[in-house]
Design an enzyme around this catalytic site. Sequence first.
Site, PDB file in Angstrom:
ATOM      1  N   HIS A   1      -2.272  -3.946   5.049  1.00  0.00           N
ATOM      2  CA  HIS A   1      -2.050  -3.531   6.446  1.00  0.00           C
ATOM      3  C   HIS A   1      -3.398  -3.213   7.089  1.00  0.00           C
ATOM      4  CE1 HIS A   1      -2.648   0.889   5.835  1.00  0.00           C
ATOM      5  NE2 HIS A   1      -2.417   0.533   4.589  1.00  0.00           N
TER       6      HIS A   1
ATOM      7  N   ASP B   1       0.442   3.753   1.665  1.00  0.00           N
ATOM      8  CA  ASP B   1       0.386   4.339   3.010  1.00  0.00           C
ATOM      9  C   ASP B   1       1.796   4.632   3.549  1.00  0.00           C
ATOM     10  OD1 ASP B   1       0.150   4.532   5.983  1.00  0.00           O
ATOM     11  OD2 ASP B   1      -1.944   4.055   5.580  1.00  0.00           O
TER      12      ASP B   1
ATOM     13  N   CYS C   1      -6.132   0.115   6.883  1.00  0.00           N
ATOM     14  CA  CYS C   1      -5.904   0.649   5.535  1.00  0.00           C
ATOM     15  C   CYS C   1      -7.062   1.575   5.143  1.00  0.00           C
ATOM     16  CB  CYS C   1      -5.775  -0.495   4.533  1.00  0.00           C
ATOM     17  SG  CYS C   1      -5.437   0.079   2.847  1.00  0.00           S
TER      18      CYS C   1
ATOM     19  N   CYS D   1       0.841  -1.197   0.000  1.00  0.00           N
ATOM     20  CA  CYS D   1       0.000   0.000   0.000  1.00  0.00           C
ATOM     21  C   CYS D   1       0.879   1.251   0.000  1.00  0.00           C
ATOM     22  CB  CYS D   1      -0.921   0.003   1.220  1.00  0.00           C
ATOM     23  SG  CYS D   1      -2.091   1.394   1.219  1.00  0.00           S
TER      24      CYS D   1
ATOM     25  N   ARG E   1       2.932   4.793   6.336  1.00  0.00           N
ATOM     26  CA  ARG E   1       3.344   4.072   7.553  1.00  0.00           C
ATOM     27  C   ARG E   1       3.812   2.646   7.275  1.00  0.00           C
ATOM     28  NH1 ARG E   1      -2.377   5.099  10.226  1.00  0.00           N
ATOM     29  NH2 ARG E   1      -2.851   4.558   8.058  1.00  0.00           N
TER      30      ARG E   1
HETATM   31 CO    CO Z   1      -3.459   1.195   2.973  1.00  0.00          CO
END
Ligand code: CO
Length: 221
Positions: free
Chosen positions: A99, A45, A102, A43, A47
């Site tokens: 994750h 993302d 998400c 992803c 993090r």
């Molecule tokens: Co995500």
Amino acid sequence: MDKSYQKLIQGNKLYAETKLSENSDYFKNLAKGQQPDYLWIGCSDSRVPANEITNTESGEIFVHRNIANLVVHTDTNLLSVLEYAVKYLKVKHILVVGHYGCGGVLTAMTDIYHGHVDNWLRNIKDVYHQNSEELDAIADKTERANRLTELNVIEQVRNLAKSTIVQRAWAERDLYLHGWVYGMSNGLIKDLAVIHNSSEHIDPIYRYTHIKPWSADIITI
Ligand code: CO
């Protein structure tokens, strides 16, 4: 102008200095070329950074990231990364890494319009739709989202297995497809599934039995 970006330039200087102090040939060696064993499909993302959470170095993981770690067969970016990684870099493992928490998965569970991204997240709505009986039975919203996150990862691993690129690789060598979920609240990866051939895990309609391995290609210039 906001100057916060300068932190990145300063950070980069510190990074380069630190690496060189540990090994004066560090960048010289990296510049020679890459031979990663892993393709990471994760992803976007911020993090979930591939190298950081796996304690790996530059050069170890070939990375593709998009919103909610999807494997979509019309995504020319994904297909190019996948073919390059499998055919030329000859990676041994492909990791689809979702994750918990998400935003893409959580958004796909709502009926709120956001724009173009909704068409992308429709792929996750399809996963929900295919598993609605199991998911609707989970009363807690977070637990339901967590399960959809896992089911989404497994579906994307299946999408990899259905691709001609992975099946061509399987015609000539081993290639392992892994489904992982990263827990942001504890920093740990959960290993969900592994697929290493099409016959065990993929419905016959998706299997290409007359597929030629890349080694059978005749290259003429
Ligand atoms: Co995500």
